[in-house]
Motif scaffolding. Sequence first.
Motif, PDB file in Angstrom:
ATOM      1  N   GLY A  41      10.219  -7.180  -5.672  1.00  0.00           N
ATOM      2  CA  GLY A  41      11.628  -6.939  -5.375  1.00  0.00           C
ATOM      3  C   GLY A  41      12.332  -5.978  -6.306  1.00  0.00           C
ATOM      4  N   ASP A  42      11.808  -5.816  -7.523  1.00  0.00           N
ATOM      5  CA  ASP A  42      12.448  -4.883  -8.450  1.00  0.00           C
ATOM      6  C   ASP A  42      12.481  -3.470  -7.875  1.00  0.00           C
ATOM      7  OD1 ASP A  42      12.918  -6.825 -10.319  1.00  0.00           O
ATOM      8  OD2 ASP A  42      11.370  -6.186 -11.729  1.00  0.00           O
ATOM      9  N   GLU A  43      11.459  -3.146  -7.087  1.00  0.00           N
ATOM     10  CA  GLU A  43      11.333  -1.789  -6.555  1.00  0.00           C
ATOM     11  C   GLU A  43      12.404  -1.457  -5.508  1.00  0.00           C
ATOM     12  OE1 GLU A  43       9.109  -4.315  -3.628  1.00  0.00           O
ATOM     13  OE2 GLU A  43       9.413  -4.312  -5.811  1.00  0.00           O
ATOM     14  N   VAL A  44      13.116  -2.471  -5.020  1.00  0.00           N
ATOM     15  CA  VAL A  44      14.205  -2.220  -4.063  1.00  0.00           C
ATOM     16  C   VAL A  44      15.539  -2.710  -4.618  1.00  0.00           C
ATOM     17  CG1 VAL A  44      12.765  -2.181  -1.997  1.00  0.00           C
ATOM     18  CG2 VAL A  44      13.659  -4.381  -2.834  1.00  0.00           C
ATOM     19  N   GLY A  45      15.586  -2.935  -5.939  1.00  0.00           N
ATOM     20  CA  GLY A  45      16.854  -3.254  -6.585  1.00  0.00           C
ATOM     21  C   GLY A  45      17.238  -4.718  -6.584  1.00  0.00           C
ATOM     22  N   LEU A  46      16.262  -5.624  -6.532  1.00  0.00           N
ATOM     23  CA  LEU A  46      16.576  -7.045  -6.609  1.00  0.00           C
ATOM     24  C   LEU A  46      17.075  -7.369  -8.013  1.00  0.00           C
ATOM     25  CD1 LEU A  46      16.337  -9.252  -4.422  1.00  0.00           C
ATOM     26  CD2 LEU A  46      14.229 -10.006  -5.522  1.00  0.00           C
ATOM     27  N   VAL A  54       0.834  -1.203   0.000  1.00  0.00           N
ATOM     28  CA  VAL A  54       0.000   0.000   0.000  1.00  0.00           C
ATOM     29  C   VAL A  54       0.868   1.252   0.000  1.00  0.00           C
ATOM     30  CG1 VAL A  54      -1.672   1.342   1.327  1.00  0.00           C
ATOM     31  CG2 VAL A  54      -1.975  -1.127   1.081  1.00  0.00           C
ATOM     32  N   GLU A  55       1.925   1.238   0.814  1.00  0.00           N
ATOM     33  CA  GLU A  55       2.829   2.391   0.863  1.00  0.00           C
ATOM     34  C   GLU A  55       3.455   2.659  -0.506  1.00  0.00           C
ATOM     35  OE1 GLU A  55       7.033   3.888   2.918  1.00  0.00           O
ATOM     36  OE2 GLU A  55       6.170   1.939   3.473  1.00  0.00           O
ATOM     37  N   LEU A  56       3.823   1.601  -1.211  1.00  0.00           N
ATOM     38  CA  LEU A  56       4.415   1.756  -2.538  1.00  0.00           C
ATOM     39  C   LEU A  56       3.416   2.342  -3.531  1.00  0.00           C
ATOM     40  CD1 LEU A  56       6.796   1.284  -4.490  1.00  0.00           C
ATOM     41  CD2 LEU A  56       5.983  -1.080  -4.763  1.00  0.00           C
ATOM     42  N   GLY A  57       2.140   1.975  -3.378  1.00  0.00           N
ATOM     43  CA  GLY A  57       1.114   2.460  -4.291  1.00  0.00           C
ATOM     44  C   GLY A  57       0.477   1.361  -5.120  1.00  0.00           C
ATOM     45  N   ILE A  58       0.628   0.115  -4.663  1.00  0.00           N
ATOM     46  CA  ILE A  58       0.096  -1.044  -5.381  1.00  0.00           C
ATOM     47  C   ILE A  58      -1.386  -1.233  -5.045  1.00  0.00           C
ATOM     48  CG2 ILE A  58       0.245  -3.559  -5.602  1.00  0.00           C
ATOM     49  CD1 ILE A  58       2.601  -1.971  -6.869  1.00  0.00           C
ATOM     50  N   ASN A  59      -2.201  -1.541  -6.065  1.00  0.00           N
ATOM     51  CA  ASN A  59      -3.604  -1.877  -5.791  1.00  0.00           C
ATOM     52  C   ASN A  59      -4.069  -3.115  -6.558  1.00  0.00           C
ATOM     53  OD1 ASN A  59      -3.589  -0.619  -8.257  1.00  0.00           O
ATOM     54  ND2 ASN A  59      -5.187   0.874  -7.785  1.00  0.00           N
ATOM     55  N   LEU A 100      15.378   4.052  -4.877  1.00  0.00           N
ATOM     56  CA  LEU A 100      14.588   3.549  -6.001  1.00  0.00           C
ATOM     57  C   LEU A 100      13.144   3.336  -5.565  1.00  0.00           C
ATOM     58  CD1 LEU A 100      14.395   2.527  -8.913  1.00  0.00           C
ATOM     59  CD2 LEU A 100      15.091   0.261  -8.082  1.00  0.00           C
ATOM     60  N   PHE A 101      12.955   2.757  -4.386  1.00  0.00           N
ATOM     61  CA  PHE A 101      11.605   2.572  -3.847  1.00  0.00           C
ATOM     62  C   PHE A 101      10.864   3.909  -3.795  1.00  0.00           C
ATOM     63  CE2 PHE A 101       8.543   2.592  -0.420  1.00  0.00           C
ATOM     64  CZ  PHE A 101       7.877   1.380  -0.538  1.00  0.00           C
ATOM     65  N   ASP A 102      11.519   4.944  -3.264  1.00  0.00           N
ATOM     66  CA  ASP A 102      10.873   6.252  -3.131  1.00  0.00           C
ATOM     67  C   ASP A 102      10.569   6.863  -4.493  1.00  0.00           C
ATOM     68  OD1 ASP A 102      10.856   6.145  -0.383  1.00  0.00           O
ATOM     69  OD2 ASP A 102      12.734   7.251  -0.143  1.00  0.00           O
ATOM     70  N   PHE A 103      11.439   6.620  -5.474  1.00  0.00           N
ATOM     71  CA  PHE A 103      11.212   7.154  -6.815  1.00  0.00           C
ATOM     72  C   PHE A 103       9.980   6.512  -7.441  1.00  0.00           C
ATOM     73  CE2 PHE A 103      12.026   6.907 -11.462  1.00  0.00           C
ATOM     74  CZ  PHE A 103      11.982   8.264 -11.745  1.00  0.00           C
ATOM     75  N   ILE A 104       9.870   5.184  -7.348  1.00  0.00           N
ATOM     76  CA  ILE A 104       8.708   4.489  -7.906  1.00  0.00           C
ATOM     77  C   ILE A 104       7.442   4.903  -7.162  1.00  0.00           C
ATOM     78  CG2 ILE A 104       7.655   2.222  -8.290  1.00  0.00           C
ATOM     79  CD1 ILE A 104      10.511   1.119  -8.608  1.00  0.00           C
ATOM     80  N   LYS A 105       7.549   5.040  -5.844  1.00  0.00           N
ATOM     81  CA  LYS A 105       6.417   5.511  -5.048  1.00  0.00           C
ATOM     82  C   LYS A 105       5.954   6.888  -5.521  1.00  0.00           C
ATOM     83  CE  LYS A 105       5.306   6.757  -0.245  1.00  0.00           C
ATOM     84  NZ  LYS A 105       5.831   6.776   1.155  1.00  0.00           N
TER      85      LYS A 105
END
Length: 584
Positions: free
Chosen positions: A458-463, A186-191, A486-491
């Motif tokens: 995991g891609d959102e944190v550089g996996l 949810v924090e990332l913005g996934i629905n 990277l997480f914050d940028f995608i968010k």
Amino acid sequence: MNTEAIFHRPVNQFAYSYDKDSIHLQLQTKKDDIKEIILLFGDPYHFEGDNWHYNQSNMEKTGSDSLYDYWRIKVKPDYKRLRYGFQCRDTKGDMLIITERGYFKTMPQDIGDFFCFPYLHEVDIFQAPDWVKDTVWYQIFPDRFANGDPSLNPQGTLPWGSEYPTPTNFFGGDFQGVINHLDYLVELGINGIYFTPIFNAYSNHKYDTIDYFEIDPQFGDKETFRKLVKECHSRGIKVMLDAVFNHSGYYFEPFQDVLRNQEKSRYIDWFYLWEFPVQTKGYPNYDTFGFVASMPKLNTTNPETKKYLLDVARYWVEEFDIDGWRLDVANEIDHVFWRDFRKVVKEIKPSTFILGEIWHDSMKWLQGDQFDAVMNYPFTNGAVEYFAANNMNSDTFADSITKVLHMYPKNVNEVAFNLLDSHDTARILTMADGNIERIKLLYLFQLSFIGSPCIYYGDEVGLSGGEDPGCRKCMEWDQSKQDLALFDFIKQLLQMRKEIPAFGNQADFKFLKVEENVIAYQKESNEGKLVFILNNSGEKQTFELKALENKKVKELFSGREINFSNKAEVHLEQYGYRCYQIPQ
């Protein structure tokens, strides 16, 4: 005029009902050959004396690739019927009228010469669930996302992330692990969550189903899954499951019965068996997925097999309120089965999303009677090769995306499943040789494009990870090892997509200018325009763009207000990007 390059047929992406009032028409011409196209259109029964009453309207050139220009127009027929032709004027001033019967220098008098759209039936309109247009998916490979209940671990489960993934090792990911991290999504913005198979199976990937009506015990039980769906729904997250109906697993009971009883088995018509005895060692003597003996192909034309699978489709929607089905190897199953599948699922829950795994041109599955969308690999290939792999030039990239936009109707593109990588491909960071700046450009393009984007866990944190099985690593939950920037940028991108209508699906996409390492594209809606400029190189670039001349704009990433003069010049740092908001 290059007439042999002019193409239109009154079907598929060239002529279709967009909504209950309007029809979209598309024409294809040789690149840079035609200067103007006027649509001649009217009701086939509207005559004034002996003369057909028709209207005229200019078509818009919506894109170009290396070979063709594409022209589109939206028409609202007065009585839902339409006859039409195209008046084309080339760069030399020559004019021809293009009709179904050929080319004319003057207006044809016979109404039968023109293309025909007989009637706009609302029931025939391609209609995917509305919610998909605003959905950002997150793909989860259950064994590798999070271990929330160690008591469920299968025998031989390894400590989390302790070894490199292989086709046979297990790490204990489960439903409770997903529940524990829903607030992270949810924090990332996934629905929307897309789960790879969760049903009882032998392997760690679960694409070899043993029982389609049972949860694999390593993930939990049905009550835990029911809780997972409810927890997702309470957070506004949709749930999509993976259906493997092309083939079963080796230990699927009907196939085991065939191995035990051979030609006397009551299940011999459930599969495509060539001869007896059935041989599972070496090269199989029956149809399979690929040539994998442990994945026998199911005969979906057999009434018993078909009923079983349709009952599966009904059961998980009806009993657990799932929101979608992703259909594995969908192109190798007959169209009759998929039409019946759609009827069954939509009768239970009309808002269910039906997504087919097809890697190529999928128009024949996307006509409203089978799938709502397919996995948009033509988009994936262009975006990943240009931004991540860096093995495609800007012109070729623009060509590939323009073709994607014009190979399907607009209402199909609006719900296309736009992934960058998955359990079937190398991860994007590995394809980019670890270059995070290129990955940021890739996400900026994906998340500002038309369609329904998907992020692989995991891609959102550089996996990172290479081809299967490398792409199936355990999720990294240690924040000290995550790329939080990277997480914050995608968010941030997902927040912009949510808050600014033109950023996502509420706008039309069009390339404005392409140079060797820089692309500019526009998203236009009723509320205004967004102009994106992306520098896909490690060198600083200066870029001039006519669309910004004499415009007062806001650059969304910096928040700066800018007044461009009659020479709009943009200076970009290496791998730099801009998004300019132009009020309507």
